[in-house]
Design a protein around this motif. Structure first.
Motif, PDB file in Angstrom:
ATOM      1  N   CYS A   8       0.848  -1.195   0.000  1.00  0.00           N
ATOM      2  CA  CYS A   8       0.000   0.000   0.000  1.00  0.00           C
ATOM      3  C   CYS A   8       0.885   1.246   0.000  1.00  0.00           C
ATOM      4  CB  CYS A   8      -0.911  -0.026   1.222  1.00  0.00           C
ATOM      5  SG  CYS A   8      -1.779   1.512   1.548  1.00  0.00           S
ATOM      6  N   THR A   9       0.637   2.144  -0.939  1.00  0.00           N
ATOM      7  CA  THR A   9       1.468   3.351  -1.043  1.00  0.00           C
ATOM      8  C   THR A   9       1.310   4.260   0.177  1.00  0.00           C
ATOM      9  OG1 THR A   9      -0.320   4.417  -2.306  1.00  0.00           O
ATOM     10  CG2 THR A   9       1.436   3.335  -3.554  1.00  0.00           C
ATOM     11  N   TRP A  10       0.155   4.226   0.821  1.00  0.00           N
ATOM     12  CA  TRP A  10      -0.050   5.059   2.011  1.00  0.00           C
ATOM     13  C   TRP A  10       0.868   4.613   3.136  1.00  0.00           C
ATOM     14  CZ3 TRP A  10      -1.958   4.240   7.030  1.00  0.00           C
ATOM     15  CH2 TRP A  10      -2.298   5.395   7.733  1.00  0.00           C
ATOM     16  N   HIS A  11       0.982   3.291   3.325  1.00  0.00           N
ATOM     17  CA  HIS A  11       1.878   2.779   4.357  1.00  0.00           C
ATOM     18  C   HIS A  11       3.342   3.001   3.986  1.00  0.00           C
ATOM     19  CE1 HIS A  11      -1.808   0.581   5.515  1.00  0.00           C
ATOM     20  NE2 HIS A  11      -1.290   0.638   6.718  1.00  0.00           N
ATOM     21  N   VAL A  12       3.669   2.907   2.711  1.00  0.00           N
ATOM     22  CA  VAL A  12       5.043   3.168   2.283  1.00  0.00           C
ATOM     23  C   VAL A  12       5.418   4.618   2.562  1.00  0.00           C
ATOM     24  CG1 VAL A  12       6.587   3.251   0.294  1.00  0.00           C
ATOM     25  CG2 VAL A  12       5.004   1.338   0.560  1.00  0.00           C
ATOM     26  N   ASP A  13       4.512   5.545   2.283  1.00  0.00           N
ATOM     27  CA  ASP A  13       4.775   6.958   2.570  1.00  0.00           C
ATOM     28  C   ASP A  13       4.996   7.189   4.062  1.00  0.00           C
ATOM     29  OD1 ASP A  13       4.591   7.578  -0.077  1.00  0.00           O
ATOM     30  OD2 ASP A  13       2.513   8.271   0.002  1.00  0.00           O
ATOM     31  N   ARG A  14       4.262   6.468   4.892  1.00  0.00           N
ATOM     32  CA  ARG A  14       4.460   6.589   6.341  1.00  0.00           C
ATOM     33  C   ARG A  14       5.838   6.078   6.752  1.00  0.00           C
ATOM     34  NH1 ARG A  14      -0.034   4.396  10.189  1.00  0.00           N
ATOM     35  NH2 ARG A  14       1.503   5.265  11.641  1.00  0.00           N
ATOM     36  N   LYS A  15       6.264   4.990   6.154  1.00  0.00           N
ATOM     37  CA  LYS A  15       7.599   4.474   6.448  1.00  0.00           C
ATOM     38  C   LYS A  15       8.667   5.494   6.064  1.00  0.00           C
ATOM     39  CE  LYS A  15       6.546  -0.430   5.765  1.00  0.00           C
ATOM     40  NZ  LYS A  15       6.922  -1.650   5.010  1.00  0.00           N
ATOM     41  N   ILE A  16       8.500   6.097   4.903  1.00  0.00           N
ATOM     42  CA  ILE A  16       9.481   7.076   4.432  1.00  0.00           C
ATOM     43  C   ILE A  16       9.531   8.272   5.376  1.00  0.00           C
ATOM     44  CG2 ILE A  16      10.028   8.684   2.565  1.00  0.00           C
ATOM     45  CD1 ILE A  16       8.820   6.646   0.626  1.00  0.00           C
ATOM     46  N   ALA A  17       8.366   8.781   5.785  1.00  0.00           N
ATOM     47  CA  ALA A  17       8.319   9.942   6.673  1.00  0.00           C
ATOM     48  C   ALA A  17       8.932   9.643   8.034  1.00  0.00           C
ATOM     49  CB  ALA A  17       6.875  10.409   6.835  1.00  0.00           C
ATOM     50  N   SER A  18       8.904   8.392   8.462  1.00  0.00           N
ATOM     51  CA  SER A  18       9.436   8.031   9.770  1.00  0.00           C
ATOM     52  C   SER A  18      10.926   7.744   9.746  1.00  0.00           C
ATOM     53  CB  SER A  18       8.694   6.800  10.314  1.00  0.00           C
ATOM     54  OG  SER A  18       7.318   7.054  10.444  1.00  0.00           O
ATOM     55  N   ASN A  19      11.487   7.478   8.585  1.00  0.00           N
ATOM     56  CA  ASN A  19      12.892   7.102   8.499  1.00  0.00           C
ATOM     57  C   ASN A  19      13.767   8.123   7.786  1.00  0.00           C
ATOM     58  OD1 ASN A  19      13.290   4.022   9.398  1.00  0.00           O
ATOM     59  ND2 ASN A  19      11.265   4.259   8.463  1.00  0.00           N
ATOM     60  N   LEU A  20      13.159   9.043   7.053  1.00  0.00           N
ATOM     61  CA  LEU A  20      13.939  10.049   6.331  1.00  0.00           C
ATOM     62  C   LEU A  20      13.376  11.438   6.597  1.00  0.00           C
ATOM     63  CD1 LEU A  20      14.414   8.348   2.833  1.00  0.00           C
ATOM     64  CD2 LEU A  20      16.038   8.384   4.734  1.00  0.00           C
ATOM     65  N   LYS A  21      14.212  12.420   6.427  1.00  0.00           N
ATOM     66  CA  LYS A  21      13.798  13.807   6.575  1.00  0.00           C
ATOM     67  C   LYS A  21      13.834  14.497   5.205  1.00  0.00           C
ATOM     68  CE  LYS A  21      15.583  14.260  11.296  1.00  0.00           C
ATOM     69  NZ  LYS A  21      16.504  15.003  12.190  1.00  0.00           N
ATOM     70  N   PRO A  22      13.052  15.570   5.047  1.00  0.00           N
ATOM     71  CA  PRO A  22      13.121  16.321   3.792  1.00  0.00           C
ATOM     72  C   PRO A  22      14.542  16.880   3.605  1.00  0.00           C
ATOM     73  CG  PRO A  22      11.190  16.934   5.073  1.00  0.00           C
ATOM     74  CD  PRO A  22      12.043  16.096   5.959  1.00  0.00           C
ATOM     75  N   PRO A  23      15.005  17.008   2.361  1.00  0.00           N
ATOM     76  CA  PRO A  23      14.317  16.702   1.092  1.00  0.00           C
ATOM     77  C   PRO A  23      14.468  15.252   0.638  1.00  0.00           C
ATOM     78  CG  PRO A  23      16.402  17.764   0.636  1.00  0.00           C
ATOM     79  CD  PRO A  23      16.302  17.688   2.141  1.00  0.00           C
ATOM     80  N   SER A  24      15.191  14.444   1.435  1.00  0.00           N
ATOM     81  CA  SER A  24      15.400  13.053   1.021  1.00  0.00           C
ATOM     82  C   SER A  24      14.084  12.289   0.943  1.00  0.00           C
ATOM     83  CB  SER A  24      16.346  12.360   1.998  1.00  0.00           C
ATOM     84  OG  SER A  24      17.611  12.992   2.020  1.00  0.00           O
TER      85      SER A  24
END
Length: 741
Positions: free
Chosen positions: A365-381
């Motif tokens: 699910c792309t929604w869960h993937v986006d949550r993983k990204i937000a929890s492990n990386l900071k902008p702009p990465s």
């Protein structure tokens, strides 16, 4: 009446006087004679009222209580029942009614050592008001034996009287209305708003939110009197008896606690036969009393709305639990495997999917993937990685973009979480899933509607009732869409016969998708046709993009057997693409060929696949007919007796016929097994530890901090032991040099 006069006239004047405004007080202060006359009039009125009450008689004790309750409502106080006296035969002949503020709280209640909550406010102040009635044996009526109407506290104003305890009564009709609204999914405050609007204001409702909570709590206790697990299994057995195609299965541990449960009714099993090509499987919801994962199995209907295939509850998120749940689901669906599946990306779930369903097309699910990204990386990465998730690059472009993304920041090269994500890129990157059959779905938003309105105090029975309510709502909406599809035709815009044919076979939602493709097809131009032995290949170019060419192969002559387009939209979304439609327009075809029409998007999909349970159909027909007959027969005593005699004779006749049915045998075995079932309620899990374990498995690997002092992983500067030691040395012998670091 000596007891009345013992309280003095000052208290009586204070309590019985009405509360005037500041202007009236000022007017009385300027004119003492006017104030004296008003007080005399009030005293005379109260004396006459007092004498009238003493002369009253009542037919029963309950009538006396109702009178004093109405009297208290008008005056602004609440009442309660006091002492009673009975004769030697047990007949009641004396009853005392008191003001609810009578007496005092016991002193020991003020000095409790074991009290954890804040003490309730004091309401009892020793109010002497009482109303006593006794039975006159000669007349059989109840007469007033004693009446004290002098309060020692302030009385409630009319707008506050509705909140007094004795005024808050829930009538039977209101109770049924409340329970009906609760089943419909309304919250306590929403129910109270409905009652307030229906009764013309809050003062006419007769209850407060706490009364609603108490009512629902008592109802819940009655429901789960035998225990939550036993009650829910009893409900499942009842559903199995009324719905022969209803399926449920459960599992208990060594101590008899319920650990696994799955259920699906007959309509859900039929819906899976129609729309089971894409399955959405989400286990992120744990909102219930036992912190058990609640897993609805959902899909998408021919109207692109959510359709539910069943629901499961497991005690944990282990691989074994998911394997049991998926295997049970496949058993309920006659081992029909879906084409593709969408999950939340949980590691244990992925292993279970591979073990049970094999190499099925699988995406996260792309929604869960986006949550993983937000929890492990900071902008702009994080933004750069999200573009790799959602943008449909080619495989070569994705690899180039990934290398560019990693090289943009040196800290990303040693990130273990990114390394694990790259190894699983086939599940989340649009470049790898864009040519696979997911019907355009990218997330599990369909299961989110089930998670709404859940709370941590819900029992298993509450969850089942919540699921049934949402299921009924979905089916009502689906029936409404079916009616709209069959009773209306969407408006066409291009004038092509191809568009009119699409409007007649597709549901409105899908037709608008096809209509959009037809509009795009008008921009395509056939620039070359390569004729083969049994096929023709059309080369198309978009007018606005000269360098963009698409090839469409048409197999079959003269009858078209299939189309193969390089964009693969027909295979992925099961809707003809603009390139195929452009070829059909070039061929002057008036109807969309059958090879391009997928039955799952058509209006007649449910009619095209007949029910495989003939007995279920007969059962539903007889149930509908018998319910009407029983309703009419119950209105007349003569019809009731006639119908009862007819049904008794038919029952006796049918019971003599020996008929063995496989479904009935299975039902009997299930009933016998459940009757001896000793299942106990599930063991609650610590919500904090369950949440930590869920987060750990959800993100696979937590982010590791890098110390800015010693440059080691696993801790920060604030907790660095080397820095603390160096600080101590610096305090003793001066500043710390770079070499000492």
């Amino acid at each position: 009446m000596d007891e009345e006069s013992s309280y003095g006239s000052d208290v009586g004047e204070f309590s019985s006087a009405s509360y005037n405004s500041d202007d009236e007080d000022l007017r009385f202060a300027e004119n003492p004679d006017l104030a004296h006359r008003v007080m005399l009039m009030d005293d005379a009125k109260q004396a006459a009222e007092y004498e009238d009450i003493l002369k009253m008689t009542f037919v029963s004790e309950e009538e006396g209580y109702n009178f004093f309750d109405e009297y208290a409502k008008g005056k602004g106080f609440s009442i309660k029942r006091g002492q009673l006296r009975k004769s030697e035969t047990g007949s009641l002949f004396f009853r005392q009614f008191l003001c609810s503020r009578e007496g005092f709280r016991q002193k020991k209640q003020f000095n409790r050592c074991d009290q954890k909550r804040r003490a309730c406010a004091v309401t009892r102040c020793g109010c002497p008001v009482e109303f006593c009635i006794k039975l006159d044996w000669s007349t059989g009526e109840w007469c007033v034996a004693k009446f004290v109407n002098t309060h020692n506290h302030i009385l409630a104003t009319p707008d506050m009287a509705c909140f007094l305890r004795s005024r808050r009564k829930i009538k039977d009709s209101t109770r049924l209305r409340i329970l009906s609204l609760q089943i419909a999914g309304l919250t306590m405050h929403q129910i109270l708003d409905v009652l307030q609007n229906e009764n013309g204001g809050f003062e006419n409702v007769g209850l407060v939110p706490k009364d609603l909570c108490n009512l629902t709590h008592r109802k819940k206790i009655i429901k789960v009197d035998l225990g939550d697990a036993k009650t829910i299994l009893s409900r499942m057995r009842e559903r199995k008896e009324s719905d022969l195609d209803f399926f449920y299965k459960h599992k208990v541990d060594a101590d008899g606690h319920l650990t696994h449960l799955f259920w699906s009714d007959s309509q859900s099993r039929l819906d899976y036969g129609y729309f089971g090509d894409v399955l959405i499987f989400d286990s992120t919801c744990r909102v219930n009393r036992y912190n058990m994962p609640i897993i609805p199995f959902v899909g998408v209907s021919n109207h692109q709305s959510t359709v539910t295939f069943g629901c499961g509850i497991v005690t944990d998120d282990s691989v074994d639990s998911y394997e049991w749940l998926l295997s049970t689901f496949m058993e309920a669906m006659h081992q029909k495997c879906p084409t593709s599946i969408i999950t939340d990306g949980d590691r244990e779930m992925c292993e279970a999917v591979k073990a049970v369903l094999g190499d099925i097309t699988h995406r996260w699910c792309t929604w869960h993937v986006d949550r993983k990204i937000a929890s492990n990386l900071k902008p702009p990465s994080s933004s750069a990685l999200k573009s790799l998730v959602h943008t449909e690059f080619t495989l070569e472009e994705f690899e180039d973009k990934w290398k560019e993304f990693i090289s943009s920041n040196d800290a990303l090269k040693d990130n273990n979480w990114l390394r694990n994500m790259y190894e699983c890129k086939d599940f989340w990157a649009a470049a790898f899933v864009q040519k696979k059959t997911f019907l355009g779905l990218k997330s599990n938003e369909g299961s989110k509607s089930f998670h709404k309105s859940l709370d941590r105090e819900m029992s298993l029975l509450d969850i089942v009732e919540h699921y049934d309510h949402l299921l009924a709502r979905m089916r009502r909406y689906e029936a409404e869409l079916d009616c709209k599809a069959f009773q209306s035709v969407p408006v066409t815009t291009t004038g092509f016969d191809l568009e009119k044919h699409a409007a007649s076979i597709y549901t409105p939602k899908i037709f608008y998708m096809v209509q959009s493709e037809i509009m795009k097809a008008m921009e395509h131009e056939v620039i070359k046709i390569v004729v083969g032995e049994r096929s023709r290949t059309y080369i198309l170019a978009v007018e606005s993009q000269d360098d963009d060419f698409v090839s469409v192969e048409c197999v079959g002559s003269p009858k078209i057997e299939r189309f193969v387009c390089s964009c693969q939209k027909l295979e992925c979304e099961k809707v003809p693409c603009s390139h195929i439609l452009a070829v059909l327009l070039n061929m002057k075809v008036n109807c969309i060929p059958q090879c391009c029409v997928r039955e799952r998007w058509s209006k007649n999909v449910k009619r095209a696949l007949p029910s495989n349970e003939r007995e279920m159909k007969m059962y539903q027909d007889l149930s509908n007919l018998s319910s009407k007959v029983v309703h009419l027969a119950s209105k007349s005593g003569e019809r009731y007796l006639e119908m009862k005699e007819v049904l008794s004779k038919m029952l006796e006749k049918f019971e003599q016929v020996e008929y063995v049915d496989a479904d009935k045998e299975e039902n009997v075995k299930s009933k016998e097994a459940c009757s001896s079932d000793k299942s106990q309620d599930s063991v609650p899990v610590n919500p904090d530890s369950a949440l930590r374990e869920k987060i750990k498995s959800f993100f696979n690997e937590r982010k590791k901090y890098k110390c800015g002092f010693c440059e080691q992983l696993g801790h920060s500067v604030r907790t660095c032991q080397l820095r603390k030691d160096a600080s101590k040395k610096g305090a003793d012998g001066g500043e710390v040099g770079e070499a000492e670091k």
